[in-house]
Design a protein around this motif. Sequence first.
Motif, PDB file in Angstrom:
ATOM      1  N   ASP A  83       9.824  -9.464  21.214  1.00 51.21           N
ATOM      2  CA  ASP A  83       9.047  -9.091  20.027  1.00 51.21           C
ATOM      3  C   ASP A  83       9.549  -7.810  19.376  1.00 51.21           C
ATOM      4  N   GLN A  84       9.984  -6.847  20.189  1.00 51.46           N
ATOM      5  CA  GLN A  84      10.465  -5.587  19.627  1.00 51.46           C
ATOM      6  C   GLN A  84      11.627  -5.813  18.663  1.00 51.46           C
ATOM      7  N   VAL A  85      12.510  -6.740  19.014  1.00 48.44           N
ATOM      8  CA  VAL A  85      13.658  -7.018  18.152  1.00 48.44           C
ATOM      9  C   VAL A  85      13.219  -7.761  16.898  1.00 48.44           C
ATOM     10  N   ARG A  86      12.340  -8.755  17.076  1.00 47.95           N
ATOM     11  CA  ARG A  86      11.876  -9.537  15.919  1.00 47.95           C
ATOM     12  C   ARG A  86      11.205  -8.636  14.889  1.00 47.95           C
ATOM     13  N   PHE A  87      10.269  -7.802  15.342  1.00 52.57           N
ATOM     14  CA  PHE A  87       9.562  -6.919  14.419  1.00 52.57           C
ATOM     15  C   PHE A  87      10.512  -5.914  13.777  1.00 52.57           C
ATOM     16  N   ASP A  88      11.296  -5.222  14.593  1.00 56.33           N
ATOM     17  CA  ASP A  88      12.191  -4.191  14.060  1.00 56.33           C
ATOM     18  C   ASP A  88      13.162  -4.773  13.039  1.00 56.33           C
ATOM     19  N   MET A  89      13.763  -5.894  13.386  1.00 64.19           N
ATOM     20  CA  MET A  89      14.792  -6.492  12.532  1.00 64.19           C
ATOM     21  C   MET A  89      14.223  -6.914  11.176  1.00 64.19           C
ATOM     22  N   ILE A  90      13.046  -7.529  11.201  1.00 62.10           N
ATOM     23  CA  ILE A  90      12.431  -7.976   9.944  1.00 62.10           C
ATOM     24  C   ILE A  90      11.965  -6.782   9.114  1.00 62.10           C
ATOM     25  N   PHE A  91      11.432  -5.756   9.772  1.00 66.48           N
ATOM     26  CA  PHE A  91      11.047  -4.546   9.033  1.00 66.48           C
ATOM     27  C   PHE A  91      12.280  -3.897   8.394  1.00 66.48           C
ATOM     28  N   ASN A  92      13.371  -3.822   9.151  1.00 60.21           N
ATOM     29  CA  ASN A  92      14.592  -3.223   8.606  1.00 60.21           C
ATOM     30  C   ASN A  92      15.120  -4.014   7.417  1.00 60.21           C
ATOM     31  N   ILE A 145       0.817  -1.221   0.000  1.00 61.27           N
ATOM     32  CA  ILE A 145       0.000   0.000   0.000  1.00 61.27           C
ATOM     33  C   ILE A 145       0.851   1.273   0.000  1.00 61.27           C
ATOM     34  N   GLY A 146       2.168   1.109  -0.031  1.00 60.91           N
ATOM     35  CA  GLY A 146       3.049   2.271  -0.091  1.00 60.91           C
ATOM     36  C   GLY A 146       3.072   3.086   1.183  1.00 60.91           C
ATOM     37  N   ALA A 147       3.043   2.416   2.332  1.00 62.36           N
ATOM     38  CA  ALA A 147       3.052   3.122   3.616  1.00 62.36           C
ATOM     39  C   ALA A 147       4.434   3.707   3.911  1.00 62.36           C
ATOM     40  N   GLN A 148       4.433   4.882   4.503  1.00 64.34           N
ATOM     41  CA  GLN A 148       5.700   5.508   4.891  1.00 64.34           C
ATOM     42  C   GLN A 148       6.175   5.054   6.269  1.00 64.34           C
ATOM     43  N   CYS A 149       5.210   4.501   7.060  1.00 62.36           N
ATOM     44  CA  CYS A 149       5.530   4.088   8.429  1.00 62.36           C
ATOM     45  C   CYS A 149       4.894   2.741   8.730  1.00 62.36           C
ATOM     46  N   VAL A 150       5.459   2.063   9.701  1.00 64.33           N
ATOM     47  CA  VAL A 150       4.897   0.810  10.190  1.00 64.33           C
ATOM     48  C   VAL A 150       5.015   0.841  11.705  1.00 64.33           C
ATOM     49  N   ALA A 151       4.023   0.266  12.405  1.00 63.78           N
ATOM     50  CA  ALA A 151       4.011   0.356  13.867  1.00 63.78           C
ATOM     51  C   ALA A 151       3.640  -0.978  14.494  1.00 63.78           C
ATOM     52  N   HIS A 152       4.152  -1.225  15.692  1.00 59.43           N
ATOM     53  CA  HIS A 152       3.763  -2.405  16.470  1.00 59.43           C
ATOM     54  C   HIS A 152       3.689  -2.032  17.950  1.00 59.43           C
ATOM     55  N   GLY A 153       3.014  -2.883  18.718  1.00 54.99           N
ATOM     56  CA  GLY A 153       2.738  -2.558  20.114  1.00 54.99           C
ATOM     57  C   GLY A 153       3.663  -3.220  21.109  1.00 54.99           C
ATOM     58  N   SER A 154       4.864  -3.593  20.684  1.00 59.21           N
ATOM     59  CA  SER A 154       5.799  -4.259  21.590  1.00 59.21           C
ATOM     60  C   SER A 154       6.295  -3.311  22.672  1.00 59.21           C
ATOM     61  N   THR A 155       6.580  -3.890  23.834  1.00 56.35           N
ATOM     62  CA  THR A 155       7.181  -3.118  24.923  1.00 56.35           C
ATOM     63  C   THR A 155       8.696  -3.122  24.750  1.00 56.35           C
ATOM     64  N   GLY A 166      14.014   1.803   5.108  1.00 56.59           N
ATOM     65  CA  GLY A 166      13.573   3.154   4.762  1.00 56.59           C
ATOM     66  C   GLY A 166      12.194   3.493   5.268  1.00 56.59           C
ATOM     67  N   VAL A 167      11.402   2.482   5.617  1.00 56.29           N
ATOM     68  CA  VAL A 167      10.084   2.732   6.209  1.00 56.29           C
ATOM     69  C   VAL A 167      10.267   2.974   7.705  1.00 56.29           C
ATOM     70  N   GLU A 168       9.723   4.069   8.194  1.00 55.26           N
ATOM     71  CA  GLU A 168       9.902   4.442   9.596  1.00 55.26           C
ATOM     72  C   GLU A 168       9.154   3.464  10.526  1.00 55.26           C
ATOM     73  N   ILE A 169       9.813   3.042  11.591  1.00 54.60           N
ATOM     74  CA  ILE A 169       9.210   2.139  12.571  1.00 54.60           C
ATOM     75  C   ILE A 169       8.811   2.938  13.801  1.00 54.60           C
ATOM     76  N   ILE A 170       7.516   2.840  14.159  1.00 55.90           N
ATOM     77  CA  ILE A 170       6.999   3.576  15.318  1.00 55.90           C
ATOM     78  C   ILE A 170       6.544   2.570  16.380  1.00 55.90           C
ATOM     79  N   THR A 171       7.007   2.772  17.608  1.00 60.49           N
ATOM     80  CA  THR A 171       6.681   1.825  18.690  1.00 60.49           C
ATOM     81  C   THR A 171       6.249   2.604  19.939  1.00 60.49           C
ATOM     82  N   PRO A 172       4.990   3.018  19.999  1.00 59.27           N
ATOM     83  CA  PRO A 172       4.531   3.890  21.086  1.00 59.27           C
ATOM     84  C   PRO A 172       4.707   3.316  22.489  1.00 59.27           C
ATOM     85  N   ILE A 173       4.360   2.045  22.682  1.00 58.55           N
ATOM     86  CA  ILE A 173       4.427   1.477  24.036  1.00 58.55           C
ATOM     87  C   ILE A 173       5.863   1.482  24.535  1.00 58.55           C
TER      88      ILE A 173
END
Length: 395
Positions: free
Chosen positions: A124-133, A109-119, A138-145
């Motif tokens: 999980d934070q490493v698994r998601f971030d690493m695979i996204f990278n 869908i051509g998203a500029q950002c991707v987000a997940h709810g990991s603490t 180039g897609v920004e990773i946002i992790t609010p929690i």
Amino acid sequence: MKKVVLAFSGGLDTSFCCIHLSKDLGLEVHSVVVNTGGFSDEEIKNIEARAYELGVKSHTTIDETEDYYRDTIKYLIFGNVLKNATYPLSVSAERVVQATAIANYAKKIGAQCVAHGSTGAGNDQVRFDMIFNTLIPGVEIITPIRDLKLSREAEIDYLGKHGFPYSAEKAKYSINKGLWGTSVGGAETLTSNQYLPESAWPTPATSTEPQTITIDFEKGEPVGLNGEKIGAVKVIQQLQDIAQPYGIGRDIHVGDTIIGIKGRVGFEAAGPIILVKAHHTLEKHTLTKWQLSWKDQIAAFYGNWMHEGQMHDPVMRDIEAFLTSAQEMVTGRVIVELHPYRFVVVGVESEHDLMNNKFGSYGEMNEGYTGDDVKGFSKIFGNQTNIWHKVNNKG
């Protein structure tokens, strides 16, 4: 307005993310739930309704159940993988599948950002971030929690202030259900000396009458249950339905997180535990000593590397090729007895059983060699050790 793809489950953390990403950061939120066999049709509908209630621009369900088995679980069975001899990687494996699906959707869908709810505390934070990278650089990773260092109480308060009350009782335990088992986290798993109470387990232990079941394997894959050939995914699901009410497969895994701290998580995984033990028993009958030895070593690495999110490392494809090759003769039926809180692997039936009595019965004279053959072999087999003891005056 920037698009953000949010890995969404409908739980507390991702509900918070929905509001925060749109209201506080001004992003266009596209939520995605990746079903890895843990959601019913009704639950999927409820998650979709929840997402739109929280104001997402769009919501998509991606069913990865069959792919999850084919690309991941199959090799965990082939390798008899139990992390620290305990945990069947119930969550670890599915996070890799989910992160990959999310990355592919963000690309679509051509998203500029991707987000997940990991603490900021777990794997999980490493698994998601690493695979996204890896897959969507180039897609920004946002992790609010993680970034806001939020407690569950703070999240509940935030949602309440925005008109979305969340039950504190519902948030007491974090439950993640998938095809390969269910994880349970709560106050007790944050300690070293407490066990989860009966009320925390998603499946009540209600079955009391013992029963015998059979599992059919073809080249290492579970294909039949109780004489009915139904395919691997259904074998896992139906075995789970039969065995889970016995309280089988409940445990707490204690492990080293990727970021270097110890962690505990409860899990119930009757189906996976029984399948791994049944498969391993069949292998002990059908594989040679060195096949079993090398499989154990390679599979331990495979399971650990998967646990740490490294499923896209090409070495994993190499190991999968070895594991697949080793399954060529792992075909047969395994008989299992189910009892409250335990099970017994009774035995196997296989045309590839290396305990074939045409070569001799256990405890009797073998038909393949004589006693004199063994005498000579024993001298040669121990020759170097014998020489060492004589040279060093240890004889």
